[in-house]
Design an enzyme around this catalytic site. Structure first.
Site, PDB file in Angstrom:
ATOM      1  CE1 TYR A 199      32.245  19.656 137.060  1.00 34.78           C
ATOM      2  CE2 TYR A 199      31.143  21.160 135.546  1.00 34.78           C
ATOM      3  CZ  TYR A 199      31.195  19.942 136.197  1.00 34.78           C
ATOM      4  OH  TYR A 199      30.220  19.006 135.983  1.00 34.78           O
ATOM      5  CG  ASN A 259      29.388   9.434 136.871  1.00 34.38           C
ATOM      6  OD1 ASN A 259      28.849  10.346 136.239  1.00 34.38           O
ATOM      7  ND2 ASN A 259      29.115   9.183 138.145  1.00 34.38           N
TER       8      ASN A 259
END
Ligand code: NAD
Length: 257
Positions: A157, A89
């Site tokens: 990103y 994560n």
């Protein structure tokens, strides 16, 4: 309890989605290895879990480093005897991440090192551990930005999260017959430190919210509930999914005024 007798390792567990998931998993009976580069906040999560009657340990690892990832998995097995759930994560969204012209190679490489290689290393060392435990569940955090293009650019990103989705899909196919499930989690925009520091003015926040049918940011706790489902045996026939938990943002063409 939904995760009784399970051992879970969560990266990026000192804050946001990871921290909320660690707390929820512990309530559901899992023993947790809290992994992060932020030791102080990670230790605080461990403390909170213990005060609630749960079991957890902190391990410092930078997920962009292969040796750290190898060590975190080894530590989990040494500490608790097995590993059943791996939540890759940890991720960053850098403030200097922009469009193709403005994003430097260094920012692109850094984003990939953490967001993509971090997931790769987690799987590289984690999959053999899950296999030794007889199977398990891997959840990799992607994002709604891997499904939609945005005019507010964060190119490195966005590309990194696309890579997380495609990697998760292929891993799911490869390991399906080893009783190892791999699903991506695709969160919508959340009210966490990561996004709020990127959308640092009311105007920027509003510009994003215009696209969310529910008209609000999601909460880390709402992601934790989704991760719990993917981690538990309740999702036993699910693998290779891109699990969207996004307030409807990817379904919307026009949102209500
Ligand atoms: P956050 O910043 O609150 O938490 C991220 C955690 O990762 C922090 O504790 C940080 O210390 C840790 N971390 C950063 N680099 C690391 C590294 N190299 N090694 C180990 N740990 C590291 O952010 P969050 O919103 O909880 O984000 C968690 C994940 O969710 C990320 O992958 C992010 O891209 C993704 N995501 C977030 C949103 C959002 O709106 N916040 C939306 C979609 C996806």
């Amino acid at each position: 309890m939904r995760l009784e007798n399970k051992v879970a390792l969560i990266t990026g567990a000192s804050s946001g989605i990871g921290a909320a998931t660690a707390l929820l998993f512990a309530q559901e009976g899992a023993r947790i290895v809290v992994v992060d580069i932020n030791d102080q906040a990670g230790q605080a999560i461990v403390q909170e879990i213990k005060e609630g009657g749960g079991e957890a340990v902190f391990f410092h690892a930078d997920v962009s480093k292969a040796a750290d990832c190898e060590n975190m998995i080894r530590y989990a097995e040494a500490q608790y005897g097995a590993l059943h759930i791996l939540f890759n994560n940890a991720g960053i969204m850098h403030g200097d991440d922009g469009d193709a012209m403005s994003t430097s190679e260094a920012i692109f490489d850094l984003t990939y090192a953490i967001n993509v290689k971090g997931v790769f290393f987690g799987c590289k060392y984690g999959i053999p551990a899950l296999a030794r435990a007889g199977g398990g569940s891997i959840i990799n955090t992607a994002s709604f930005v891997a499904h939609l293009g945005a005019a507010t650019p964060q190119l490195a990103y966005t590309a990194s999260k696309g890579a997380v989705l495609s990697m998760s899909r292929e891993l799911a196919v490869i390991h399906a017959r080893e009783n190892i499930r791999v699903n991506a989690l695709s969160p919508g925009p959340l009210r966490t430190e990561l996004l709020m520091s990127f959308l640092d003015t009311d105007e920027k926040k509003q510009r994003r919210l215009v696209h969310v049918p529910m008209g609000r940011f999601g909460e880390a706790k709402e992601m934790a509930q989704a991760v719990l489902f993917l981690a538990s045996d309740e999702s036993s026939y699910m693998t290779g999914s891109e699990f969207l938990v996004d307030g409807g943002i990817t379904a919307a063409y026009v949102t209500p005024e």
